[in-house]
Design a protein around this motif. Structure first.
Motif, PDB file in Angstrom:
ATOM      1  N   ASP A 462       0.790  -1.235   0.000  1.00  0.00           N
ATOM      2  CA  ASP A 462       0.000   0.000   0.000  1.00  0.00           C
ATOM      3  C   ASP A 462       0.822   1.284   0.000  1.00  0.00           C
ATOM      4  O   ASP A 462       0.250   2.373  -0.089  1.00  0.00           O
ATOM      5  CB  ASP A 462      -0.923   0.016   1.221  1.00  0.00           C
ATOM      6  CG  ASP A 462      -1.997  -1.051   1.134  1.00  0.00           C
ATOM      7  OD1 ASP A 462      -2.458  -1.308   0.009  1.00  0.00           O
ATOM      8  OD2 ASP A 462      -2.368  -1.619   2.169  1.00  0.00           O
ATOM      9  N   GLY A 463       2.149   1.191   0.134  1.00  0.00           N
ATOM     10  CA  GLY A 463       2.974   2.383   0.043  1.00  0.00           C
ATOM     11  C   GLY A 463       3.201   3.089   1.367  1.00  0.00           C
ATOM     12  O   GLY A 463       2.860   2.584   2.442  1.00  0.00           O
ATOM     13  N   VAL A 465       3.406   7.067   3.474  1.00  0.00           N
ATOM     14  CA  VAL A 465       3.037   8.481   3.547  1.00  0.00           C
ATOM     15  C   VAL A 465       3.793   9.116   4.710  1.00  0.00           C
ATOM     16  O   VAL A 465       3.733   8.618   5.839  1.00  0.00           O
ATOM     17  CB  VAL A 465       1.523   8.670   3.758  1.00  0.00           C
ATOM     18  CG1 VAL A 465       1.191  10.140   3.996  1.00  0.00           C
ATOM     19  CG2 VAL A 465       0.737   8.136   2.565  1.00  0.00           C
ATOM     20  N   THR A 486       4.320  11.196  -0.452  1.00  0.00           N
ATOM     21  CA  THR A 486       3.926   9.797  -0.616  1.00  0.00           C
ATOM     22  C   THR A 486       4.899   9.063  -1.523  1.00  0.00           C
ATOM     23  O   THR A 486       5.539   9.664  -2.384  1.00  0.00           O
ATOM     24  CB  THR A 486       2.514   9.671  -1.226  1.00  0.00           C
ATOM     25  OG1 THR A 486       2.546  10.081  -2.593  1.00  0.00           O
ATOM     26  CG2 THR A 486       1.502  10.509  -0.465  1.00  0.00           C
ATOM     27  N   VAL A 489       1.787   5.219  -3.440  1.00  0.00           N
ATOM     28  CA  VAL A 489       0.391   5.314  -3.010  1.00  0.00           C
ATOM     29  C   VAL A 489      -0.523   5.784  -4.139  1.00  0.00           C
ATOM     30  O   VAL A 489      -1.584   5.211  -4.382  1.00  0.00           O
ATOM     31  CB  VAL A 489       0.243   6.265  -1.795  1.00  0.00           C
ATOM     32  CG1 VAL A 489      -1.209   6.347  -1.341  1.00  0.00           C
ATOM     33  CG2 VAL A 489       1.142   5.815  -0.657  1.00  0.00           C
ATOM     34  N   SER A 529      -5.138   8.242   7.453  1.00  0.00           N
ATOM     35  CA  SER A 529      -5.582   6.865   7.183  1.00  0.00           C
ATOM     36  C   SER A 529      -6.977   6.862   6.594  1.00  0.00           C
ATOM     37  O   SER A 529      -7.259   6.173   5.596  1.00  0.00           O
ATOM     38  CB  SER A 529      -5.545   6.032   8.465  1.00  0.00           C
ATOM     39  OG  SER A 529      -4.231   5.846   8.923  1.00  0.00           O
ATOM     40  N   PHE A 532      -6.873   8.493   2.900  1.00  0.00           N
ATOM     41  CA  PHE A 532      -6.304   7.682   1.815  1.00  0.00           C
ATOM     42  C   PHE A 532      -7.121   6.419   1.554  1.00  0.00           C
ATOM     43  O   PHE A 532      -7.252   5.983   0.419  1.00  0.00           O
ATOM     44  CB  PHE A 532      -4.838   7.335   2.108  1.00  0.00           C
ATOM     45  CG  PHE A 532      -3.898   8.457   1.765  1.00  0.00           C
ATOM     46  CD1 PHE A 532      -3.608   8.760   0.450  1.00  0.00           C
ATOM     47  CD2 PHE A 532      -3.323   9.228   2.762  1.00  0.00           C
ATOM     48  CE1 PHE A 532      -2.751   9.800   0.118  1.00  0.00           C
ATOM     49  CE2 PHE A 532      -2.454  10.272   2.445  1.00  0.00           C
ATOM     50  CZ  PHE A 532      -2.177  10.566   1.123  1.00  0.00           C
ATOM     51  N   TYR A 533      -7.723   5.841   2.611  1.00  0.00           N
ATOM     52  CA  TYR A 533      -8.565   4.673   2.354  1.00  0.00           C
ATOM     53  C   TYR A 533      -9.817   5.065   1.574  1.00  0.00           C
ATOM     54  O   TYR A 533     -10.232   4.380   0.634  1.00  0.00           O
ATOM     55  CB  TYR A 533      -8.959   3.968   3.650  1.00  0.00           C
ATOM     56  CG  TYR A 533      -9.728   2.702   3.366  1.00  0.00           C
ATOM     57  CD1 TYR A 533      -9.075   1.555   2.949  1.00  0.00           C
ATOM     58  CD2 TYR A 533     -11.121   2.677   3.461  1.00  0.00           C
ATOM     59  CE1 TYR A 533      -9.770   0.387   2.633  1.00  0.00           C
ATOM     60  CE2 TYR A 533     -11.836   1.531   3.147  1.00  0.00           C
ATOM     61  CZ  TYR A 533     -11.148   0.388   2.741  1.00  0.00           C
ATOM     62  OH  TYR A 533     -11.852  -0.739   2.407  1.00  0.00           O
ATOM     63  N   THR A 536      -8.413   6.070  -2.108  1.00  0.00           N
ATOM     64  CA  THR A 536      -7.595   5.129  -2.897  1.00  0.00           C
ATOM     65  C   THR A 536      -7.865   3.664  -2.574  1.00  0.00           C
ATOM     66  O   THR A 536      -7.371   2.792  -3.279  1.00  0.00           O
ATOM     67  CB  THR A 536      -6.085   5.387  -2.653  1.00  0.00           C
ATOM     68  OG1 THR A 536      -5.744   5.012  -1.310  1.00  0.00           O
ATOM     69  CG2 THR A 536      -5.720   6.838  -2.890  1.00  0.00           C
ATOM     70  N   ARG A 538      -6.589   2.143  -0.181  1.00  0.00           N
ATOM     71  CA  ARG A 538      -5.312   1.617   0.287  1.00  0.00           C
ATOM     72  C   ARG A 538      -5.087   2.028   1.739  1.00  0.00           C
ATOM     73  O   ARG A 538      -5.646   3.022   2.214  1.00  0.00           O
ATOM     74  CB  ARG A 538      -4.151   2.129  -0.577  1.00  0.00           C
ATOM     75  CG  ARG A 538      -4.217   1.684  -2.028  1.00  0.00           C
ATOM     76  CD  ARG A 538      -2.951   2.061  -2.782  1.00  0.00           C
ATOM     77  NE  ARG A 538      -3.046   1.665  -4.179  1.00  0.00           N
ATOM     78  CZ  ARG A 538      -3.424   2.474  -5.163  1.00  0.00           C
ATOM     79  NH1 ARG A 538      -3.685   3.740  -4.901  1.00  0.00           N
ATOM     80  NH2 ARG A 538      -3.507   2.035  -6.410  1.00  0.00           N
ATOM     81  N   ASN A 539      -4.255   1.233   2.417  1.00  0.00           N
ATOM     82  CA  ASN A 539      -3.897   1.526   3.810  1.00  0.00           C
ATOM     83  C   ASN A 539      -2.390   1.715   3.916  1.00  0.00           C
ATOM     84  O   ASN A 539      -1.681   0.839   4.411  1.00  0.00           O
ATOM     85  CB  ASN A 539      -4.341   0.386   4.726  1.00  0.00           C
ATOM     86  CG  ASN A 539      -5.847   0.300   4.857  1.00  0.00           C
ATOM     87  OD1 ASN A 539      -6.483   1.227   5.350  1.00  0.00           O
ATOM     88  ND2 ASN A 539      -6.423  -0.806   4.392  1.00  0.00           N
ATOM     89  N   PRO A 540      -1.873   2.833   3.440  1.00  0.00           N
ATOM     90  CA  PRO A 540      -0.419   3.031   3.470  1.00  0.00           C
ATOM     91  C   PRO A 540       0.109   3.151   4.891  1.00  0.00           C
ATOM     92  O   PRO A 540      -0.639   3.461   5.833  1.00  0.00           O
ATOM     93  CB  PRO A 540      -0.226   4.333   2.695  1.00  0.00           C
ATOM     94  CG  PRO A 540      -1.515   5.063   2.868  1.00  0.00           C
ATOM     95  CD  PRO A 540      -2.583   4.009   2.902  1.00  0.00           C
TER      96      PRO A 540
END
Length: 554
Positions: A462-463, A465, A486, A489, A529, A532-533, A536, A538-540
């Protein structure tokens, strides 16, 4: 005098690898094997996995010796790490000790002062209260041994890795009569290899591979390139013999293959006809149809010879459409995806690729169900403990033992770290000691734990940040607008708008938060968190960085 023998597995019960077991009586410990496990796909950045030696750290003086059943890495690879913690002599065969000696010199350098004692298979010796009888069995490497260990509470037998192969390429075979004679005197417990418990019947002999290799060598238009485990010396002998039959010179690519080849040849475990072996630079100048290459990398290891050839990264060997590549191994559980990807790369490069199950170019070194039954019937132990395998293998081996007449209450399923107390009429797990994974990452041993692996998994999936929060040191107010950076991400064409929105979300969270470090970090992580969730899915991994700026001098 103690009433019980304690058996403590520190690895190998629940996974394939890092095999290590302790037999303890009073203040005496006998160690059997000390191996590594190769990392699974989710163990990002990990080089090796070794047993946890914590239990031994305050019992170093109790260790009477280390007995190695055979020369594979999953039974010897942890020795350089173990011997940095304890001092103990090693007992094994001449071949295994030569391989270990090379490993220890490479890893420990001048610190290697370990006493290596050669044992001839079939020989007996004593270590403290343990009288050890070695029994020749067969595996995929010469000089594999079972151990019958006499203790003050009775005789126990540890099978080591085994199969019943009456016709191994190097000659010899299992000494079942010696095993039966030792068992006839009574066996308190049998600890037996479970790896092949899913296979019915008997495991085929190494000799059964000869027709397939013969046909390939005879018909191949160019080089035959064979990837196998470097320690499968029986397989190497078979290949050398067939290559010589068809006038092909054998060369080697891969450091571990070279080392094992030279050691085994020097000690007489490999018989190489005069002129049959050439160095790699010589082989590369020869007509392709006169060359067979033995290489490492059957498990798709990225830096081994075969994977580098598949990716066109090998400095010396470039593949051509006339080449035939044989993968003479089955993927270790967990390696299937990596090996499949490598095969696809080889096919895309236009070479002929031969591998199980499309051709009979590999047999297991482990017993199938009928051989397991044979061992159980020969030994007829009072108690049975399946070892060396994943949970499903241990479970099936236990059921097999029950079908052979061993009562269920005398079959003990253990996990790594369990302490089994054995007496003439009793077998019970009495406590649990550390038996978890210890990760080797570069030069670090044990300094990477599950939390670090979880973070690496998040980074890969997930990358990352970074939330930069500049604060005035005196007032704890923002010195300037926070910044979001980032990696891995968002796509480049989305980045400007997304980052602008993310920085606005971060600014709002910081302004609403208390100004102590913990509160600011928690607010930044929660807000970003969610953002971005939502945007995207995703949970970077989010890392707030608070920068305190001294403005008192302005």
């Amino acid at each position: 005098m103690p009433q019980y023998l304690r058996f403590i597995p520190l690895g190998g019960l629940g996974d394939i690898g890092r095999n290590m077991a302790l037999f303890e009586y009073g203040h005496n410990i006998l160690i059997v094997d000390a191996g590594v496990m190769f990392p699974e796909n989710d163990m990002l950045g990990i080089d090796l996995v070794i047993p946890n030696f914590e239990y031994l750290r305050d019992k170093k003086d109790w260790v009477r010796g280390i007995v190695i059943s055979h020369g594979h890495e999953d039974h010897t690879g942890a020795l350089p790490f173990l011997l940095q913690e304890i001092e103990a002599p090693i007992y094994s065969t001449r071949l295994v000790n030569a391989l270990i000696d090379h490993k220890l010199k490479e890893k420990l350098g001048r610190r290697h002062k370990v006493a290596l004692h050669d044992v001839t298979p079939g020989e007996d010796f004593r270590l403290g209260p343990f009288h050890i009888h070695t029994v020749p069995l067969t595996h995929s490497i010469p000089d594999s041994m079972a151990l019958a260990i006499d203790t003050p509470v009775g005789r126990v037998i540890h099978s080591g890795d085994f199969k019943i192969d009456y016709t191994p390429p190097g000659g010899g075979g299992p000494n079942l009569s010696r095993l039966a004679a030792l068992a006839a005197e009574g066996v308190l417990a049998l600890f037996a290899d479970s790896t092949g418990a899913e296979r019915t019947g008997f495991t085929p002999s190494e000799k059964t591979l000869e027709p397939a290799f013969d046909q390939i060598m005879r018909a191949a238009p160019g080089r035959v390139i064979i990837a196998s485990f470097a320690s499968q010396l029986y397989r190497l002998q078979l290949i050398i013999d067939i290559a010589h039959r068809y006038g092909r010179k054998v060369a080697i690519a891969g450091r571990s293959m070279e080392q094992n080849f030279e050691t085994a040849r020097r000690l007489g475990y490999l018989h190489v006809p005069k002129g049959a072996y050439v160095r790699l630079p010589t082989a590369l100048k020869m007509p392709p149809e006169q060359v067979t290459l033995l290489i490492t990398g059957s498990q798709g290891q990225p830096e081994a010879a075969l994977a580098r050839m598949a990716a066109n990264r090998h400095r010396e060997i470039a593949l051509s459409p006339q080449d035939t590549v044989i993968i003479s191994a089955s993927p270790i559980p967990g390696n299937e995806e990596v090996v499949g990807r490598m095969i696809n790369q080889l096919v895309d490069r236009g070479v002929e690729v031969i591998y199980p199950p499309i051709a009979h170019v590999h047999v297991s070194g482990h017993a199938s169900q009928e051989e397991m039954k044979l061992l159980l019937s020969l030994v007829h132990p009072r108690f049975f403990v399946p070892v060396h395998g994943e949970p499903r293998h241990l479970h099936l081996h236990a059921r097999l033992a029950e079908s052979m007449g061993i009562p269920r209450e005398r079959i003990i399923r253990l996990r790594d770290g369990d302490v089994l107390e054995l007496g003439p009429e009793r077998a019970a797990v009495v406590e649990h000691v550390p038996g978890d994974y210890v990760f080797v990452d570069g030069s670090g041993v044990g300094d990477v734990g599950p939390q670090v692996l979880r973070e690496r998994d998040v980074l890969a999936r997930d990358g990352f940040v970074a939330a930069i929060i500049p604060l005035r040191k005196d007032t704890r107010e923002l010195a300037s607008a926070p910044q979001v950076i980032t990696r891995g991400v968002i796509y480049k064409d989305q980045s400007d708008a997304t980052l602008t929105e993310a920085e606005a979300v971060l600014l709002d969270a910081v302004q609403r938060s208390k100004k102590n470090r913990n509160a600011l970090k928690s607010a930044a992580i929660d807000a970003l968190s969610r953002y971005f969730y939502k945007n995207t899915r995703r949970n970077p991994l989010i890392e707030p960085v608070i920068v305190e700026i001294d403005t008192s001098g302005q």
